[in-house]
Motif scaffolding. Structure first.
Motif, short mmCIF file in Angstrom:
data_model
loop_
_atom_site.label_atom_id
_atom_site.label_comp_id
_atom_site.label_asym_id
_atom_site.label_seq_id
_atom_site.Cartn_x
_atom_site.Cartn_y
_atom_site.Cartn_z
N ALA A 175 0.56 -1.01 0.00
CA ALA A 175 0.20 -0.07 -0.08
C ALA A 175 0.94 1.38 -0.14
O ALA A 175 2.26 1.03 0.21
N SER A 176 0.75 2.62 -0.61
CA SER A 176 0.64 4.09 -0.37
C SER A 176 1.32 4.04 1.07
O SER A 176 0.39 3.53 1.70
N LEU A 177 2.07 4.64 1.55
CA LEU A 177 2.54 5.15 2.87
C LEU A 177 1.17 6.24 3.06
O LEU A 177 1.35 5.81 5.12
N THR A 178 0.24 6.39 2.80
CA THR A 178 -0.69 7.26 3.11
C THR A 178 -1.66 6.22 3.25
O THR A 178 -2.74 6.74 4.10
N ALA A 179 -1.79 5.47 3.18
CA ALA A 179 -2.89 4.69 3.74
C ALA A 179 -3.50 4.27 4.88
O ALA A 179 -2.14 3.83 5.21
N MET A 180 -4.24 3.81 5.00
CA MET A 180 -5.25 3.61 6.57
C MET A 180 -4.56 2.34 7.34
O MET A 180 -4.84 1.65 6.33
N GLN A 181 -3.93 2.34 7.77
CA GLN A 181 -3.92 0.84 8.13
C GLN A 181 -4.67 0.47 9.13
O GLN A 181 -5.14 1.17 10.30
N VAL A 182 -4.86 -0.59 8.60
CA VAL A 182 -6.45 -1.56 10.06
C VAL A 182 -5.65 -2.52 10.11
O VAL A 182 -5.33 -3.76 9.48
N GLU A 183 -6.19 -3.40 11.47
CA GLU A 183 -5.23 -4.50 11.25
C GLU A 183 -6.90 -5.18 11.89
O GLU A 183 -7.87 -4.68 12.66
N VAL A 184 -7.08 -6.78 10.98
CA VAL A 184 -7.27 -7.79 11.34
C VAL A 184 -7.38 -8.83 11.63
O VAL A 184 -6.86 -9.30 11.19
N THR A 185 -8.06 -9.50 12.58
CA THR A 185 -7.54 -10.62 13.48
C THR A 185 -9.12 -11.22 13.23
O THR A 185 -9.84 -11.07 13.46
N GLY A 186 -8.52 -12.81 12.88
CA GLY A 186 -9.92 -13.34 12.38
C GLY A 186 -9.74 -14.62 13.74
O GLY A 186 -8.58 -15.14 13.97
N MET A 187 -10.36 -14.96 14.53
CA MET A 187 -11.40 -16.13 15.72
C MET A 187 -11.76 -16.95 14.96
O MET A 187 -13.34 -16.70 14.83
N GLN A 188 -12.75 -17.33 16.01
CA GLN A 188 -13.66 -18.66 16.19
C GLN A 188 -14.04 -17.37 16.61
O GLN A 188 -14.33 -18.11 18.05
N PHE A 189 -15.94 -17.57 16.21
CA PHE A 189 -16.16 -17.11 15.48
C PHE A 189 -16.27 -15.03 14.80
O PHE A 189 -17.64 -15.42 14.41
N ALA A 190 -15.34 -14.91 14.89
CA ALA A 190 -15.67 -13.34 14.72
C ALA A 190 -13.92 -12.53 14.42
O ALA A 190 -13.49 -13.16 13.89
N TRP A 191 -14.81 -11.96 13.81
CA TRP A 191 -13.35 -10.68 13.10
C TRP A 191 -13.61 -9.76 14.24
O TRP A 191 -14.83 -8.94 14.86
N TYR A 192 -12.75 -8.70 14.21
CA TYR A 192 -12.39 -7.69 14.58
C TYR A 192 -11.40 -6.96 14.71
O TYR A 192 -10.17 -7.85 13.62
N PHE A 193 -11.38 -5.73 14.42
CA PHE A 193 -10.15 -4.93 13.44
C PHE A 193 -10.16 -3.69 14.78
O PHE A 193 -10.74 -3.04 15.53
N ARG A 194 -9.10 -3.51 14.04
CA ARG A 194 -8.30 -2.36 15.13
C ARG A 194 -7.70 -1.23 14.37
O ARG A 194 -6.63 -1.47 13.23
N TYR A 195 -7.65 -0.27 14.86
CA TYR A 195 -6.80 0.90 13.99
C TYR A 195 -6.08 1.48 15.77
O TYR A 195 -6.43 1.74 16.40
N PRO A 196 -4.71 1.47 14.80
CA PRO A 196 -4.00 2.16 16.03
C PRO A 196 -3.92 3.56 16.60
O PRO A 196 -3.17 3.67 17.98
N GLY A 197 -4.84 4.55 16.65
CA GLY A 197 -4.75 5.00 17.05
C GLY A 197 -4.13 6.96 16.87
O GLY A 197 -3.65 6.86 15.91
N ALA A 198 -4.42 7.75 17.17
CA ALA A 198 -3.06 8.91 16.93
C ALA A 198 -2.09 8.41 17.17
O ALA A 198 -1.54 9.24 16.58
N ILE B 25 -2.91 -6.75 2.24
CA ILE B 25 -4.04 -6.09 1.04
C ILE B 25 -4.48 -5.36 1.52
O ILE B 25 -4.57 -4.71 2.53
N HIS B 26 -4.04 -4.53 0.14
CA HIS B 26 -4.88 -3.06 0.37
C HIS B 26 -5.77 -2.78 -0.69
O HIS B 26 -5.88 -3.52 -2.46
N PHE B 27 -6.69 -1.88 -0.17
CA PHE B 27 -7.90 -1.33 -1.44
C PHE B 27 -7.68 0.09 -0.87
O PHE B 27 -8.23 0.51 -0.34
#
Ligand code: HEM
Ligand SMILES: [Cu+2]
Ligand SMILES: [Cu+2]
Lengths: 254, 572, 256
Positions: free
Chosen positions: A99-122, A200-202
């Motif tokens: 991804a480009s350096l300015t892309a927004m960073q989000v972390e996605v974690t899969g676990m049985q059976f849910a998705w969690y999303f994490r934003y890095p904050g300020a 993965i970036h989009f």
């Protein structure tokens, strides 16, 4: 802004789902091109098959290997090469570079059976996680380490909220088994494999809410391992992020 | 020198044993698939004497269905079953190279089936991780019901199966290389034999790789190793206690190195048979015979190099994805060459449309339909959208499952007179063909659409996911689900004429004439020398030429075993 | 009556018809065949009834060859996993890259074991050769003596002893490692050390069983040709396991 309802009713099984990402239209065009070509070849082959059966007068045995084998094969080679080359361009554009350096960073974690999303904050940095600290019951499904100050302002959600028109860089993790992160409407799919990170970036283009499905068999709850991706207009997204980060920040204070 | 062999190790006995094994597996596998369709369409339907089908039970059905069908039906019946029944006679031999080993591998395969079926009855039930058994889901009992004893039983069954298949393949290869009768040169081998040969080569190559992977997975499960497990893996709230940081992707590589050749093992004999049967009833030579031999071998060879196309979005390096896309596209070419040869062979030949011929034609049709989606899936960017959706399910059911079954039916109708001395009824056979073709397309064509609409595989339920976008996306496919289920039941019912046909024919006293199809390959000469005999003496047969010598005017033909005098084709 | 085979005889016959070794290759007269088995390949006058002991021997050898190929693939799979795992690591909670691979110190007794296995291969080869010594074979065939079989039995017993010694030696190696608290589960390298050595030991154990079967066969079997085939196949398997061990040993000793 589309409501989820409008999207759903506009959708029919003979149509591809809404295409709401920047790389999507090219993919769709190529997919449809492929499907039409396959359909044409299918019809052609069956036509030849049936015509060959239908003639009631026996013809002499075909002998022209060059004409009947190598020439069509050469044509097919060119056709497949053309399709593969086009696909390769799209694939390279999406996957060969990060991804480009300015892309927004989000972390996605899969676990049985849910998705969690994490934003890095300020601080724009993710805090450490440790499997030993995972405690979904206590609101720490990812095992954020409270000792790490980077983690204090991390925002963890169960819905992936993104601004329209900005590139996003997703870092995919899995806590337990392999999961498949898939957003049909973003034409996106990548497995989350435990022990490694997949990027993965989009760029989502249309505001709306979209389905996130698990597409890698992960256990008895595989079918209900779903989440929502909410794409907001940039201004609305900023408001949302500020509100939630403020709340997270407060929680993060000792 | 003549030697007497036991009836138990006679290749026909062994072949029928294999066929019985796969028939049993096919029956169970079919019932399981119908249960899956019922549950998907009517989630509230409860199985009599059992109750509602729970999500884990649905996944157990998926796993057992896939394992039974792929291993015990599509690998066993064409390669080992018909391989034993027909192969020796077709190469002018009296027996397989190692009769006792042969019987032992059949016994092992039967044992493997019993062990697999035992998974239904162990605590926790059968495994739920699919026929591909990706770890960590398959590596720990914590990951779900059925992943404890059920998974161990599965591992044991597949390990036994791998062993049996390797031994069987050794036998097939040695038989073909060493036991060909007088005059049977490599170029005179029927394409069926080339199919068996290539499939056996692949079996020897890949089943032991699977065995190694199974052994390592077993160690991960019970000996605290970490071949396929990363550090810090937290399953079901428990941190897995093992040492080392392995990678689940390692399993994927090993598994698909086996898995892709495995699907070719399932289809290569059918491809060979189709070529021969089309030529037989078109009264022509196989078009581009030597090219067909070459493409069979080439498909086998390329089949070893394409495993990564199952892993485009699994965490594979994107550059590797491109490479595997290239090799996968390449394998479409020899496959297309085969289709072209089939079309050219029957082109304006005014063939006799007997039941085996119809099934061979059905094979061609299904192979085309299923094959055309292959190159689509082989483009990584498109596979990103289609991977693990019903589009893939449609692809492999048409090209492998349905084409494979059509090959088996073709073989059954074609060789029935050879094996039982009676011809199966043609009207019932044609009814069977029509029903099966309609059922096959009716079931699997619409799956392309549900897949394109986004329906993922292996979902225990499509509704009840709530009113969120996910639930709505899945609901768009619901209008098609009923139709698919009805078609699946239709497909199953279409097999009734076949069963009826078997019973009626076996009870009838109408004996078939020798060589009723005016076939040219050596197995039809065997009626002269009593194939069923266990005495190991020379067949007395000589192969004088390649197969399918039909005269240009379609009046006479020369079988492989006839020294010069042509036989006349019967008038239609 | 079945003729008896002796390697020199086989060789002579081979040279006579270079291309017909009974495996179905084309005779040299055949320049070009058309498709579909066409052309002037004059194959019809191949001798009928190829089911003598020579053919049986070559069948068994070929079957064994394919079997050994499968065994090779089994070990190739494990060895490629070995290299993949050796090269992989992970980032720990503090973003340090950790590679848990701790090379397993190879107990020096493995050198001894390797030597023993090499010796056993030599004695096995002696057994095999003695089964095909022309003069003795003639005697035994006529029924004058059973010298070939007795000599082969002696050599095979030596092989069996050495093979057993090798397995005991491997056991001692595992024991020594256990004494240093290196177990199968200890770390990635030890997983592979034990997996490879144990998998090889299992294959060697099959070889030991084959040796025992061959020894029984030498006493029981009434046909000289069957005894020859039995010994020949067993010994080739044994050689292959020896060769495989050399590769695996080099890998473990120098490749970690
Ligand atoms: C024209 C040549 C072919 C090409 C290019 C091709 C390509 C592919 C690709 C790329 C996939 C992976 C799709 C995915 O999982 O996302 C796939 C799946 C599959 N193919 Fe093919 N294929 C071809 C022919 C065949 C044949 C001849 C068979 C069997 C006889 C076959 C059986 C299968 C099976 C069983 C799967 C699914 C395995 C699973 O995920 O459980 N394919 N094919
Ligand atoms: Cu999941
Ligand atoms: Cu494949």
């Amino acid at each position: 802004m589309h409501s989820a309802q409008a999207i759903a009713t506009g959708q029919r099984f003979w149509r591809l789902p809404v295409d709401a990402s920047a790389h999507g239209p090219a993919l769709d065009t190529h997919l449809l091109l492929n499907l039409w070509i396959a359909l044409a070849l299918l019809a052609l082959a069956h036509l030849i098959l049936l015509a060959g059966l239908a003639f009631r007068r026996r013809a002499s045995r075909p002998v022209h290997t060059l004409l009947l084998e190598y020439l069509p094969l050469a044509a097919l080679t060119l056709l497949f090469a053309f399709l593969a080359a086009r696909a390769q361009q799209l694939w390279a554009a999406q996957r060969y570079t990060g991804a480009s350096l300015t892309a927004m960073q989000v972390e996605v974690t899969g676990m049985q059976f849910a998705w969690y999303f994490r934003y890095p904050g300020a601080d724009a940095a993710f805090g450490e996680t440790k499997p030993t600290l995972v405690a979904p019951g206590e609101g720490n499904p990812l095992g954020l380490d409270p000792a790490d100050r980077h983690g204090a302002d991390d925002l963890v959600t169960s819905q992936l909220v993104l601004p329209a028109g900005r590139e996003v860089d997703l870092a995919l993790h899995a806590q337990d088994v392999i999961h498949g992160f898939s957003v049909p409407e973003m034409r996106l799919k990548q497995n989350a494999v435990p022990g490694q990170t997949a990027h993965i970036h989009f760029t989502p283009t249309q505001p709306g809410s979209y389905a996130i499905l698990c597409t890698q068999l992960c256990g008895l709850g595989h079918y209900r391992m779903q989440a929502t991706m909410l794409v907001l207009p940039p201004a609305a997204f900023d408001t949302w992020l500020q509100a939630h980060e403020a709340a997270a920040g407060k929680r993060g204070q000792p | 020198m003549t030697a007497q062999h036991s009836r138990w190790t006679h290749h026909r006995t062994v072949g029928f044993g294999y066929v019985a094994i796969s028939l049993a597996a096919a029956c169970v596998g079919t019932v399981l698939s119908l249960l899956m369709r019922l549950h998907l369409t009517w989630p509230a339907w409860s199985l009599p004497l059992h109750g509602l089908i729970l999500p884990e039970e649905y996944l157990a059905l998926v796993t057992m269905h896939g394992t039974l069908m792929l291993f015990f039906v599509l690998t066993v019946a064409p390669q080992s079953g018909f391989g034993n029944l027909i192969l020796p006679a077709q190469i002018g031999a009296r027996r397989m190279a190692f009769p006792r080993l042969n019987a032992a591998s059949m016994g092992l395969t039967g044992l493997a089936l019993l062990v697999l079926l035992a998974a239904f009855f162990v605590p926790g039930g059968s495994p739920i991780s699919g026929w591909t058994a990706y770890p960590p889901l398959s590596a720990t009992a914590l990951a779900g019901p059925g992943q404890g004893e059920g998974m161990d039983v599965w591992l044991a069954a597949i390990a036994l199966f791998s062993l049996a298949s390797t031994l069987g393949a050794i036998n097939t290869l040695t038989t073909i290389v060493k036991l060909r009768g007088e005059g049977m040169s490599w170029q005179r081998l029927p394409l069926t034999v080339w199919g068996w040969f290539t499939a056996a080569l692949l079996s020897v190559l890949v089943f032991s790789v699977l065995l190694a992977a199974l052994a390592m997975l077993f160690c991960d499960r019970h000996l605290q190793s970490g071949f396929f497990l990363p550090t810090g893996d937290l399953v079901n709230g428990v941190l897995l206690q093992h040492h080392g940081d392995g990678s689940p992707l390692l399993w994927l590589h090993l598994f698909w190195f086996f898995g892709h050749p495995e699907v070719y093992i399932a289809i290569l004999p059918g491809m060979g048979l189709t070529s021969m049967v089309l030529a037989n009833f078109a009264h022509r030579r196989v078009f581009a015979y030597r090219l067909m031999i070459a493409t069979t071998l080439l498909i086998g060879f390329l089949g070893i190099l394409v495993w990564g196309h199952h892993m485009f979005v699994a965490g594979l390096n994107p550059f590797a994805g491109s490479a595997f896309a290239l090799s996968s596209m390449a394998i479409a070419l020899p496959s297309s060459a085969k289709v072209l040869s089939w079309l050219a062979t029957i082109w304006r030949s005014r063939p006799r449309l007997t039941t085996p011929m119809l099934f061979a034609l059905g094979f061609v049709s299904l192979f085309i339909t299923g094959g055309l989606t292959g190159p689509i899936l082989a483009q990584p960017i498109l596979d990103e959208y289609l991977h693990n959706t019903f589009f893939v399910v449609a692809h492999f059911h048409l090209i492998m499952a349905m084409a494979g079954i059509f090959g088996l039916f073709c073989a059954t109708y074609y060789w029935f007179p050879l094996l039982f001395g009676r011809l199966l009824s043609e009207p019932l056979g044609k009814l069977h063909f029509a029903g099966t073709l309609i059922g096959a397309y009716g079931t699997f064509l619409p799956m392309h659409l549900t897949g394109l609409a986004g329906e993922p595989r292996q979902y225990a339920q499509l509704t009840g996911g709530g009113s969120g976008p996910a639930g709505q996306l899945l609901q768009t496919t619901l209008p098609l689900q009923h139709g698919i289920t009805y078609a699946a039941f239709f497909l199953a019912c279409a097999q009734l004429p076949f069963l009826l046909n078997l019973v009626l024919t076996l009870r009838s006293h109408l004996l078939a004439t020798p060589n009723p199809w005016s076939a040219t390959t050596m197995e039809w000469a065997s009626q002269d020398f009593d194939e069923a005999s266990t005495e190991d003496k020379p067949t007395g047969l000589v192969t004088y030429r390649g197969p399918c010598h039909y005269s240009e005017d379609g009046v006479s033909f020369l079988p492989q075993w006839e020294s010069g005098a042509t036989s006349t084709l019967p008038p239609e | 009556m079945s003729p008896i085979l002796t390697p020199p005889e086989i060789d002579r016959r081979h040279r006579a018809h270079e291309s017909d070794n009974g495996s179905g290759r084309r005779p040299p007269t055949d320049k070009l065949t058309g498709g579909n088995g066409e052309g002037g390949d004059n194959w019809n006058d191949r001798p009928q009834g190829r089911r003598g002991p020579r053919e049986r021997l070559s069948q068994v050898r070929m079957g064994l060859f394919f079997g050994l190929f499968a065994v090779l693939m089994f070990f190739i799979a494990i060895v490629s996993a070995f290299f993949v795992t050796r090269a992989s690591g992970h980032f720990d909670a503090y973003s340090h890259y950790v590679n848990e691979w701790l090379p397993t110190t190879i107990p020096s007794i493995l050198w001894l074991n390797t030597a023993v296995l090499l010796l056993s291969s030599a004695s096995a080869e002696m057994a095999r050769r003695s089964m095909f010594r022309e003069v003795d074979v003639m005697d035994e065939w006529i029924g004058l003596s059973r010298r070939t079989s007795q000599r082969a039995a002696a050599w095979l017993s030596v092989t069996l002893g050495l093979g057993g010694l090798f397995l005991v030696g491997q056991w001692i190696a595992w024991d020594q490692l256990a004494a240093q608290h290196v177990f199968f589960r200890s770390n990635p390298s030890s997983h592979f050390f034990f997996l490879i050595t144990i998998a090889h030991a299992i294959h060697l154990f099959i070889g030991v069983s084959a040796l025992i079967a061959a020894l029984i066969g030498l006493r029981r079997s009434h046909k000289l040709a069957s005894r020859q085939i039995l010994v020949d196949a067993t010994v080739w398997y044994w050689h292959a396991m020896g060769l495989l061990w050399i590769f695996l040993f080099v890998l473990l000793e120098y490749g970690q």
